[in-house]
Design an enzyme around this catalytic site. Structure first.
Site, PDB file in Angstrom:
ATOM      1  N   ASP A   1      80.779   7.352  66.166  1.00 12.60           N
ATOM      2  CA  ASP A   1      80.028   8.016  65.092  1.00 12.60           C
ATOM      3  C   ASP A   1      80.984   8.789  64.186  1.00 12.60           C
ATOM      4  O   ASP A   1      82.094   9.143  64.586  1.00 12.60           O
ATOM      5  CB  ASP A   1      79.012   9.003  65.688  1.00 12.60           C
ATOM      6  CG  ASP A   1      77.946   8.297  66.505  1.00 12.60           C
ATOM      7  OD1 ASP A   1      77.729   7.087  66.287  1.00 12.60           O
ATOM      8  OD2 ASP A   1      77.348   8.961  67.377  1.00 12.60           O
TER       9      ASP A   1
HETATM   10  N1  URA Z   1      77.945   7.594  71.967  1.00 13.13           N
HETATM   11  C1  URA Z   1      77.529   8.332  70.903  1.00 13.13           C
HETATM   12  O1  URA Z   1      76.468   8.910  70.912  1.00 13.13           O
HETATM   13  N2  URA Z   1      78.353   8.386  69.850  1.00 13.13           N
HETATM   14  C2  URA Z   1      79.558   7.800  69.790  1.00 13.13           C
HETATM   15  O2  URA Z   1      80.259   7.925  68.790  1.00 13.13           O
HETATM   16  C3  URA Z   1      79.955   7.046  70.902  1.00 13.13           C
HETATM   17  C4  URA Z   1      79.131   6.957  71.978  1.00 13.13           C
END
Ligand code: URA
Length: 233
Positions: free
Chosen positions: A103
């Site tokens: 993310d």
């Molecule tokens: N899980 C999440 O919620 N975000 C990420 O970036 C990676 C795994």
């Protein structure tokens, strides 16, 4: 392989750019300066020089990046800065793609490669490649959170996660290890047990740990040993 393909594969530039470079007599194949982009070179035998510097040809490239917050995991985007914007020009041209997605507000270990098969294998839930995240959270998690992770969390939409590992480091810090990569998976798993993630960092991919000397925003090529740590579980 055609010389222009060879040069663009290793990141010297686009096919059009390398054609121009070749026409400027800046490229030598073995002892001979060449000015035609369509001549054939053998990447195993021929030595190719640009401005008298020997070039190194590899079919596949594998990089590790310590992704900072604020950049998105994509190869291009019209509005946001992407992980590709962190690469040097010659590496940007290597046709790399991120293996999986972090993310925008997640930091940590991201692999970039032009090896589509490897990428596919690492991402397939059937291959059970583990990824470990360090996280900080707020809220009160349920007492049987570790068991719930072990059993496989079920989201509100009915999708079920594979069994995962939850290890508490402190009352608001933990490690989560998962073997798949659903959308916002770790954040949603934590939400499911009563915690809201406020900081998330991927620290391990299979057996490869994020190197402690790789600062946020930095990247480098993986060593062969590191590559084996990803490939072998
Ligand atoms: N899980 C999440 O919620 N975000 C990420 O970036 C990676 C795994």
């Amino acid at each position: 392989m055609r010389l222009d393909k060879y040069l663009s594969h290793i990141g010297i530039g686009t096919r059009t750019e390398v054609k121009k470079i070749v026409s400027e007599n800046r490229v030598r194949v073995n002892e001979k300066v060449v000015n035609k982009p369509n001549i054939n070179v053998n990447s195993n035998i021929d030595k190719v020089y640009l401005n008298n510097k020997l070039l190194e040809y590899k079919e596949f490239y594998y990089f590790i990046l310590n992704k900072p917050q604020g950049v998105i995991t994509a190869t291009e985007d019209n509005t946001h800065k992407t992980v590709m914007d962190l690469l040097k020009c010659e590496d940007k041209n290597k046709n790399l793609s991120p293996v999986g997605r972090l993310d925008k507000d997640t930091e940590g270990l991201l692999i970039l490669t032009n090896d589509g098969q490897l990428s596919h294998n690492l991402l397939s839930p059937k291959k059970h490649v583990s990824k470990t995240y360090y996280l900080k959270f707020v809220g009160n998690v349920v007492p049987d959170a570790i068991e719930k992770f072990k059993d496989g969390i079920e989201f509100k939409d009915g999708t079920r996660c594979l069994p995962a590992k939850l290890e508490f480091i402190d009352k608001d810090e933990c490690l989560v290890t998962i073997e798949e990569g659903k959308f916002h998976q770790v954040k949603r798993m934590m939400h499911n047990i009563g915690g809201e993630v406020v900081y998330l960092k991927r620290i391990q991919f299979n057996n490869l740990k994020l190197p402690s000397d790789l600062n946020l925003g930095e990247y480098r090529e993986l060593t062969n040993e590191e590559l084996n740590l990803i490939l072998n579980s």
